[in-house]
Design an enzyme around this catalytic site. Structure first.
Site, short mmCIF file in Angstrom:
data_model
loop_
_atom_site.label_atom_id
_atom_site.label_comp_id
_atom_site.label_asym_id
_atom_site.label_seq_id
_atom_site.Cartn_x
_atom_site.Cartn_y
_atom_site.Cartn_z
N LYS A 52 0.85 -1.20 0.00
CA LYS A 52 0.00 0.00 0.00
C LYS A 52 0.88 1.25 0.00
CE LYS A 52 -3.78 -2.51 2.21
NZ LYS A 52 -4.56 -2.86 3.40
N GLN A 96 -5.43 -1.67 9.63
CA GLN A 96 -5.13 -2.96 9.01
C GLN A 96 -5.61 -4.09 9.92
OE1 GLN A 96 -3.81 -3.35 5.91
NE2 GLN A 96 -3.88 -5.56 6.08
N ASP A 119 -11.58 2.13 3.51
CA ASP A 119 -11.80 0.68 3.40
C ASP A 119 -13.28 0.33 3.27
OD1 ASP A 119 -9.76 -1.21 3.28
OD2 ASP A 119 -9.24 -0.98 5.40
#
Ligand code: GUN
Length: 282
Positions: A52, A96, A119
């Site tokens: 990322k 995460q 997300d």
């Protein structure tokens, strides 16, 4: 033989378009920024987060990493999220997963501002997706939908079977496919007669994390097969949830691992960061 859906190439094309949108923002003095929170030392997460950060660098998005000790308290995690919510220089926030099991990930996702939730895991955004409203679509399902678009795979009236019901992939995929007028079946570990469902699928999407789980006999002739899995086989080689070599002979389209869904997931995260920045400044 199936056409291989080249996620790597497609993702690169997306990143180039996003770089141009990022340059436009920068020309106006706006610098998109993604804040990534990682708790503990999960090895796979470290690889994902590294990828990322590379994508951010390529596009010109500022990448800020918060590495928290595995023993932190829930309150400290929430305080950090709230601090990032308040910080106008931060456009996207990503927690995460996984995080240590003593922490409440659902509360944490809920605390991420819906406007910075790149997300798409905040319940408000999950609800908007279910209502087919504009929102941040979680990155793997979004990347898969973009692959369908790019390869002219029309979902209208098609039987889509999804194996896996995770909050991150399986569940948002149901909504994405339904929003495109597919007939959707979701299979999971308690499903009986799995093969009946997979053999009926015009489009089969597999996200369970079991190497080479889907074999040729489970797949309908001419099906589109999307493999979300990232596993290591007995020789340590990266492999998906689908027995690619054999299923490839039967499918019309298939995604490889690596070079399929993975790069598209990251491209869609970048898309969501640029979108969050554009939304916040105009
Ligand atoms: N862990 C595995 N996949 C993902 C993802 O797409 N987003 C986050 N935040 N964590 C993950």
């Amino acid at each position: 033989m199936a056409t291989i859906i080249d996620g790597k190439k497609l993702a690169k094309e997306y990143r180039m378009k996003l770089k141009s949108r990022c340059d436009d923002l920068k020309n106006k003095g706006i610098n998109p920024k993604l804040a990534v929170i990682m708790v503990g030392n999960d090895k796979a997460s470290q690889v994902y987060v590294k990828n990322k950060s590379k994508a951010c660098e390529e596009i010109g998005i500022i990448f800020e990493e918060y590495l928290l000790d595995e023993n932190i308290k829930q309150e400290e995690l929430i305080n950090l999220i709230e601090k990032l919510n308040q910080d106008d220089s931060v456009n996207g926030i990503l927690l995460q997963s996984p995080i240590p099991s003593n922490l409440d990930i659902n509360e944490a996702f809920q605390k991420i501002s819906p406007n910075k939730d790149v997300d798409g895991f905040n319940p408000l955004n999950v609800g908007k997706l279910a209502l087919n409203q504009d929102t941040f679509v979680s990155c793997t399902p979004y990347g898969i939908m973009k692959m369908f678009e790019a390869y002219n795979v029309d979902l209208t009236g098609k039987n889509v079977t999804i194996i896996g019901r995770s909050n991150i992939v399986g569940k948002p995929l149901i909504q994405c496919c339904l929003n495109k007028n597919a007939t959707v079946t979701v299979c999971h570990s308690k499903t009986k007669n799995l093969k009946e469902h997979t053999q009926n699928a015009d489009i089969l999407i597999v996200a369970i994390g079991k190497a080479k789980f889907v074999t040729e006999d489970m797949v309908k002739d001419g099906a589109v097969v999307i493999d979300v899995g990232i596993n290591r086989d007995e020789n340590g080689k990266l492999t998906g949830d689908v027995d690619f070599e054999n299923v490839e002979k039967k499918a019309s389209y298939i995604t490889p691992v690596p070079g399929g869904v993975g790069p598209m997931t990251i491209a869609m995260l970048m898309n969501n960061v640029i979108k969050a920045t554009e939304n916040s400044k105009f």
